[in-house]
Scaffold this motif. Structure first.
Motif, short mmCIF file in Angstrom:
data_model
loop_
_atom_site.label_atom_id
_atom_site.label_comp_id
_atom_site.label_asym_id
_atom_site.label_seq_id
_atom_site.Cartn_x
_atom_site.Cartn_y
_atom_site.Cartn_z
N ILE A 1 39.31 33.13 47.96
CA ILE A 1 39.47 33.97 46.76
C ILE A 1 40.90 34.53 46.72
O ILE A 1 41.60 34.43 45.70
N CYS A 2 41.34 35.08 47.83
CA CYS A 2 42.65 35.72 47.89
C CYS A 2 43.76 34.72 47.57
O CYS A 2 44.65 35.01 46.76
N ARG B 1 43.70 33.82 43.88
CA ARG B 1 44.15 34.97 43.10
C ARG B 1 45.68 35.05 43.12
O ARG B 1 46.32 35.22 42.08
N LYS B 2 46.26 34.87 44.31
CA LYS B 2 47.73 34.97 44.46
C LYS B 2 48.42 33.83 43.74
O LYS B 2 49.48 34.02 43.13
N LEU C 1 47.68 37.28 40.24
CA LEU C 1 46.82 38.37 39.78
C LEU C 1 46.70 39.43 40.88
O LEU C 1 46.65 39.09 42.06
N GLN D 1 44.29 42.41 42.65
CA GLN D 1 42.83 42.52 42.84
C GLN D 1 42.21 43.22 41.62
O GLN D 1 41.13 42.88 41.17
N LEU E 1 41.92 40.70 38.81
CA LEU E 1 40.83 39.76 39.08
C LEU E 1 39.48 40.44 38.86
O LEU E 1 38.57 39.89 38.21
N ARG F 1 36.86 46.75 41.67
CA ARG F 1 38.02 46.35 42.48
C ARG F 1 37.73 46.48 43.97
O ARG F 1 38.07 45.62 44.77
N VAL G 1 35.82 43.50 45.11
CA VAL G 1 36.67 42.31 45.27
C VAL G 1 37.49 42.42 46.57
O VAL G 1 37.58 41.46 47.33
N GLU H 1 37.33 39.79 49.72
CA GLU H 1 38.52 39.11 50.27
C GLU H 1 38.68 39.35 51.76
O GLU H 1 39.21 38.51 52.48
N LEU I 1 33.45 35.23 39.93
CA LEU I 1 34.81 35.11 40.48
C LEU I 1 35.39 33.74 40.16
O LEU I 1 36.57 33.62 39.81
N LEU J 1 38.77 33.02 38.11
CA LEU J 1 39.88 32.28 38.74
C LEU J 1 40.07 30.91 38.10
O LEU J 1 40.91 30.11 38.51
#
Lengths: 78, 78
Positions: A14-15, A18-19, A23, A25, A28, A36, A39, A43, A57, A61
Motif C-alpha cells: 500500500i505504502c 501510494r508514494k 499521495l 496518507q 489516500l 487516516r 491507513v 501501512e 484501498l 490506488l
C-alpha cells in the motif's frame, strides 16, 4: 504462517503504491473513505484488514484488489 | 460500491475452487484451520473476511491469495 510479516508486506504494498502516486496518507484515506490513522496502521502492518477495505484501498490506488496481495503467497508456509 | 455482491463474488470464487478440488466445506475448513460454519458463511457472501483468513483459504486451496480476488475489481464503482 508468519502473520506479522504477511500484514507488514501488505502494508508495504500500500505504502509503495501510494508514494508512486505521490499521495499523502491523508489523501489516500480520503479517496478510500477510510480514516487516516487506519491507513497509517495498515501501512505499518498492524491491521488484519478486511476484504471490503482492501477493495476500497485498491480502488483509491487505481489498481485491481488482487494486485495488493501479489507477493503474499511467499509468506505463507503450508 | 456494491459490498454485498463483492462478498458474494468472493464466496463463489472459494466455492468453485473447493469443488474443483472435490473438497467438502468440512475438508476445506480443516485444511485452512478455520471453522466449517465460518467457511460456509464466507461462501454465501456473509463475511467481510480478513486478509489472514483470505491467505489461509488460499493456501488450503493451493492458489495464490491474489487470485481469490481476481474478479472483484468489476464490482467496485469508483
Amino acid at each position: 504462517m508468519s502473520e506479522e510479516s504477511l500484514l507488514k508486506a501488505f502494508g508495504q504494498n500500500i505504502c509503495q503504491l501510494r508514494k508512486e502516486l505521490k499521495l499523502s496518507q491523508e489523501q489516500l484515506a480520503e479517496r478510500a473513505q477510510l480514516d487516516r490513522t487506519y491507513v497509517s496502521s495498515v501501512e505499518r502492518g498492524q491491521r488484519n484488514i478486511s476484504l471490503l477495505n482492501i477493495c476500497k484501498l485498491a480502488a483509491a490506488l487505481d489498481v485491481l484488489p488482487g494486485s495488493l496481495l501479489a507477493n503474499l503467497g511467499d509468506f505463507y508456509e503450508q
